[in-house]
Enzyme design. Structure first.
Site, PDB file in Angstrom:
ATOM      1  N   GLU A 101     -43.703 -42.850  27.772  1.00 32.48           N
ATOM      2  CA  GLU A 101     -43.535 -44.497  27.297  1.00 32.48           C
ATOM      3  C   GLU A 101     -44.180 -45.336  26.317  1.00 32.48           C
ATOM      4  OE1 GLU A 101     -46.249 -47.067  26.077  1.00 32.48           O
ATOM      5  OE2 GLU A 101     -47.475 -45.755  26.070  1.00 32.48           O
ATOM      6  N   SER A 116     -51.943 -45.759  25.370  1.00 33.76           N
ATOM      7  CA  SER A 116     -51.382 -45.723  24.077  1.00 33.76           C
ATOM      8  C   SER A 116     -51.671 -45.014  22.738  1.00 33.76           C
ATOM      9  CB  SER A 116     -51.960 -47.293  23.412  1.00 33.76           C
ATOM     10  OG  SER A 116     -51.257 -47.889  22.145  1.00 33.76           O
ATOM     11  N   HIS A 161     -46.753 -50.392  27.983  1.00 32.74           N
ATOM     12  CA  HIS A 161     -47.416 -51.623  27.793  1.00 32.74           C
ATOM     13  C   HIS A 161     -46.863 -53.284  28.414  1.00 32.74           C
ATOM     14  CE1 HIS A 161     -48.344 -48.903  24.731  1.00 32.74           C
ATOM     15  NE2 HIS A 161     -48.950 -49.346  24.271  1.00 32.74           N
TER      16      HIS A 161
END
Length: 319
Positions: A215, A103, A286
């Site tokens: 992602e 992230s 995630h």
């Protein structure tokens, strides 16, 4: 067992119960878990003021730990990229430290790759994965354990039929028999929004002939396409050997408006414009089930039928 150093370089921790669950879980496996002095700090939405978080990164680098694991992502690392101790981090990694996260951690991973070529690991975070109330995913735990033990040599996943069909039209060779898409190519990437925020800055690596994985979370497919169009127009995508789509979760299709527009549409557009193989289904993002990915390391990427296989060399504590 290993020495794991937990630090908070991004957003403040809001779920302290999950934080404690993660610590207990890692300790129950026999690991020595050291928690950074400022791991629970809170300044506005951040885990401490910028300088506090910079000092936390430095302590992680100098901890002598085997693994430096982020507590969570969120936002905050982009603010401090100019002050990160890149040489110190590089030296620590060369001596065996493995920096692990995802992230917002993409910002630090990407910047280290750009500045010093320092490799890292895209993988779990303490709260989201080890502190999950429903327990730790078995595959994620096994991949993490392999990295800790120095046994991680590769990963694989089953491709959607659409990826295989599109690939068969664009590459030489028989996909069913097996085709190599990349040989000793640099693996890089992470969170797509974070990557795009670094484009055009000193923190964006100039990777040519690489394997780019992406992602994101809470981003509708049209926003994903917009970000990828930015990378394409900047000349980034066409320079890669392959693009791997991980998980894109947390968005809601607009009923009666999108009319079939989704991630498949986005991938088709990337294939047409960048003329690069695009593979979906990479178990990373995630989501609970996630593999470990060696950012900045050389990988081989092979597709055989519906199986995608990525291999890398053993980690010899050097780069």
């Amino acid at each position: 067992m290993s020495h794991i150093y937990v630090f908070s370089p991004s957003s403040a921790i809001r779920d302290r119960k999950a934080f404690q669950r993660g610590i207990r879980h890692l300790r129950s496996l026999g690991h020595e878990v050291e928690v950074d002095a400022a791991a629970l700090a809170h300044h506005m939405r951040f885990a401490g003021e910028d300088q506090v978080r910079l000092e936390a990164v430095s302590r992680a680098a100098c901890s002598g730990a085997d693994i430096a694991l982020i507590s969570r992502g969120g936002y905050g690392l982009t603010r401090i990229l100019g002050g990160l101790p890149y040489r110190v981090l590089d030296k620590a990694v060369s001596k065996g430290l493995k920096l692990v996260g995802l992230s917002d951690f993409t910002a630090m991973q990407t910047a280290m790759l750009a500045k010093t070529g320092t490799p890292s690991w895209a993988g779990p975070s303490l709260i989201e994965d080890f502190g999950a109330e429903e327990g730790v995913d078995e595959i994620a735990q096994a991949c993490f354990d392999d990295v800790i033990c120095g046994q991680a040599e590769g990963t694989g996943w089953r491709l959607p039929a659409k990826s295989v069909a599109a690939l068969a039209k664009s590459v030489k060779g028989d996909v069913q028999e097996g085709v190599m898409l990349a040989n000793r190519a640099t693996l890089w990437g992470g969170n797509l929004s974070v990557l795009c925020s670094l484009l055009g800055t000193p923190w964006f690596p100039q990777v040519k002939g690489g394997v780019l994985f992406i992602e994101d979370v809470n981003e509708h497919p049209y926003r994903v396409e917009r970000s990828l169009s930015q990378l394409h127009m900047a000349g980034v995508l066409k320079q890669q050997k392959a693009i791997l789509f991980g998980s894109f979760t947390g968005f809601k299709p607009v009923a009666g408006y999108d009319r079939g527009f989704g991630l498949d549409s986005v991938m088709d557009r990337v294939r047409r414009e960048a003329k690069v193989p695009v593979l979906a289904g990479l178990p990373f993002g995630h989501v609970r089930t996630k593999v470990m990915l060696p950012v900045g390391r050389k990988v081989d990427l092979v597709v055989q039928g519906r199986e995608a296989l990525m291999f890398w060399e053993h980690d010899h504590h050097s780069h």
